[in-house]
Design a protein around this motif. Structure first.
Motif, mmCIF file in Angstrom:
data_model
loop_
_atom_site.group_PDB
_atom_site.id
_atom_site.type_symbol
_atom_site.label_atom_id
_atom_site.label_comp_id
_atom_site.label_asym_id
_atom_site.label_seq_id
_atom_site.Cartn_x
_atom_site.Cartn_y
_atom_site.Cartn_z
ATOM 1 N N ASN A 16 -77.762 -22.006 -23.865
ATOM 2 C CA ASN A 16 -77.326 -21.033 -23.012
ATOM 3 C C ASN A 16 -75.941 -20.600 -22.949
ATOM 4 O O ASN A 16 -75.213 -21.836 -23.202
ATOM 5 N N PRO A 17 -75.265 -19.708 -22.542
ATOM 6 C CA PRO A 17 -73.931 -19.428 -22.530
ATOM 7 C C PRO A 17 -73.240 -20.269 -21.621
ATOM 8 O O PRO A 17 -73.721 -20.754 -20.622
ATOM 9 N N ASN A 18 -71.884 -20.622 -21.727
ATOM 10 C CA ASN A 18 -71.274 -21.234 -20.775
ATOM 11 C C ASN A 18 -70.959 -20.497 -19.455
ATOM 12 O O ASN A 18 -71.061 -21.092 -18.321
ATOM 13 N N LYS A 19 -70.673 -19.256 -19.498
ATOM 14 C CA LYS A 19 -70.510 -18.219 -18.491
ATOM 15 C C LYS A 19 -71.841 -17.630 -18.007
ATOM 16 O O LYS A 19 -72.747 -17.340 -18.627
ATOM 17 N N SER A 20 -72.268 -18.380 -16.784
ATOM 18 C CA SER A 20 -73.735 -18.138 -16.163
ATOM 19 C C SER A 20 -73.960 -16.696 -16.082
ATOM 20 O O SER A 20 -73.089 -15.771 -15.538
ATOM 21 N N THR A 21 -75.106 -16.191 -16.395
ATOM 22 C CA THR A 21 -75.527 -14.966 -16.180
ATOM 23 C C THR A 21 -75.990 -14.556 -14.863
ATOM 24 O O THR A 21 -76.133 -13.460 -14.338
ATOM 25 N N ALA A 22 -76.173 -15.382 -13.676
ATOM 26 C CA ALA A 22 -76.343 -15.446 -12.409
ATOM 27 C C ALA A 22 -75.836 -16.395 -11.535
ATOM 28 O O ALA A 22 -75.984 -17.733 -12.181
ATOM 29 N N VAL A 23 -75.506 -16.503 -10.453
ATOM 30 C CA VAL A 23 -75.443 -17.385 -9.745
ATOM 31 C C VAL A 23 -76.533 -18.515 -9.268
ATOM 32 O O VAL A 23 -76.266 -19.859 -9.250
ATOM 33 N N PHE A 24 -77.726 -17.653 -8.854
ATOM 34 C CA PHE A 24 -78.894 -18.580 -8.830
ATOM 35 C C PHE A 24 -79.968 -17.757 -9.849
ATOM 36 O O PHE A 24 -79.911 -16.709 -9.948
ATOM 37 N N GLY A 25 -80.805 -18.404 -10.390
ATOM 38 C CA GLY A 25 -81.864 -18.010 -11.055
ATOM 39 C C GLY A 25 -81.081 -17.496 -12.289
ATOM 40 O O GLY A 25 -82.172 -16.600 -13.078
ATOM 41 N N GLY A 26 -80.134 -17.708 -13.164
ATOM 42 C CA GLY A 26 -79.580 -17.432 -14.447
ATOM 43 C C GLY A 26 -79.790 -18.264 -15.345
ATOM 44 O O GLY A 26 -80.472 -19.335 -15.156
ATOM 45 N N GLU A 27 -79.010 -18.266 -16.396
ATOM 46 C CA GLU A 27 -78.850 -19.068 -17.425
ATOM 47 C C GLU A 27 -77.470 -19.634 -17.821
ATOM 48 O O GLU A 27 -76.406 -18.711 -17.704
ATOM 49 N N SER A 28 -77.204 -20.795 -17.969
ATOM 50 C CA SER A 28 -75.993 -21.137 -18.358
ATOM 51 C C SER A 28 -75.872 -22.354 -18.964
ATOM 52 O O SER A 28 -76.843 -23.457 -18.956
#
Length: 347
Positions: A16-28
């Motif tokens: 997953n990317p270092n920068k999260s795609t969402a604060v909750f329920g995302g990907e990082s």
């Protein structure tokens, strides 16, 4: 709307990317690079939080020990009850901050919540410290039993207990948002009648060590409340399906109920304290509620209480009325002007 339970965030997922795609329920990935986070200004919030580091035993309580016996019976009783209240609220805050971080997929949120949890643990330790400085072990233990036994305090905390436990049982985005509402209330309003009591004593040159400790806690809580309000707005922004009239009304209703119960508590615990105006205290509670609503992007509920009626408190609280422009306000000032009708639609 069907309930979707969130999974706890994975500790490390390099795909997953270092920068999260969402604060909750995302990907990082779980890798935190403060120079590559979704909300860059949160690094400054993190820096302010860690800049507040302090320990309870840095505060000299020798004068407080000497003065405690000379307080009136009512002042001593209120002192113990207010410490009991604050310990009841701060203890669960350590756990709640950690629980929120377990479901946060943004590693910057995890780090900030870790600092908040540590500070809440220090706050709770500090209540034990001040009590051990001025009263016997039996009296200390009795004060810490208030949250389990006092009927007014139990009534006051009932809704908090229900929502915090609902989040544990059903970790949904909706429950995370509602838990953040109560966390904002705790950090921004529930503590403040208690804080005011200790500042009132300090104004009369009584228990200055205790009030110094309270001012440190107050400074922390201001930063906690500011971050939780931003996290609430970011979470809602990323989950527009939660942006409903029902949620808006839920927030307003629970703010009203919380204000009423805080006023009831302050009338109960401060009734016999000479020099504290209970009507002024009620106005102050409503002022604090308005302030938190604005920070969360909502309209004020008490338009007649937009100014702090207890301005003398500024001498004791760090940056008490300080406001900062945040990332969201830089992008749009619509948040602070939403009405009861359109709710969060401008977020």
């Amino acid at each position: 709307m069907s309930k979707v339970l969130l999974d706890k965030a994975k500790t490390l997922e390099p795909r997953n990317p270092n920068k999260s795609t969402a604060v909750f329920g995302g990907e990082s990935s779980g890798i935190l690079n403060w120079n590559d986070i979704k909300y860059p200004h949160w690094y400054q919030m993190y820096k302010r939080l860690i800049g507040n580091y302090w320990q309870a035993d840095e505060i000299n309580m020798a004068d407080d020990l000497r003065q405690f016996g000379s307080l009136t019976d009512n002042e001593r009783d209120t002192y113990l009850k207010v410490i009991g209240l604050l310990s009841t609220l701060d203890g669960p805050q350590t756990r709640t901050a950690l629980l929120l971080s377990l479901y946060a997929t943004d590693p910057s949120v995890q780090s900030i919540m870790a600092v908040i949890a540590q500070q809440e643990a220090v706050h709770n330790e500090s209540y034990s410290y001040v009590l051990s400085s001025v009263v016997s072990l039996d009296e200390q233990n009795e004060s810490f039993q208030l949250g389990r036994k006092d009927p007014i305090l139990l009534k006051r905390n009932e809704a908090i207990i229900q929502q915090y436990n609902a989040f544990v049982e059903e970790p949904t985005i909706e429950n995370i948002l509602k838990t953040m509402v109560y966390t904002a209330l705790l950090e921004g309003m529930f503590f403040y009648s208690g804080f005011a009591f200790f500042y009132h004593l300090a104004r009369e040159n009584k228990m200055v060590g205790t009030s110094t400790m309270i001012s440190y806690i107050n400074r922390d809580e201001l930063e906690h409340g500011r971050f939780i309000a931003e996290l609430f707005r970011a979470t809602l922004y990323e989950n527009p399906e939660q942006n409903t009239a029902e949620l808006t009304e839920w927030v307003y209703n629970h703010f009203r109920e919380s204000v009423d119960r805080e006023i009831e508590w302050s009338n109960y615990v401060l009734a016999e304290i000479e020099g504290i105006d209970l009507e002024e205290m009620a106005g102050y509670i409503k002022y604090r509620a308005n302030k938190m609503l604005r920070m969360m992007g909502l309209s004020e509920l008490y338009p007649e209480h937009t100014e702090n009626p207890m301005k003398w408190i500024r001498a004791y609280a760090d940056n008490f009325d300080g406001t900062k422009t945040d990332f969201f306000e830089q992008k749009s000032r619509q948040y602070t002007k939403t009405s009861n009708l359109n709710g969060f639609d401008d977020l």
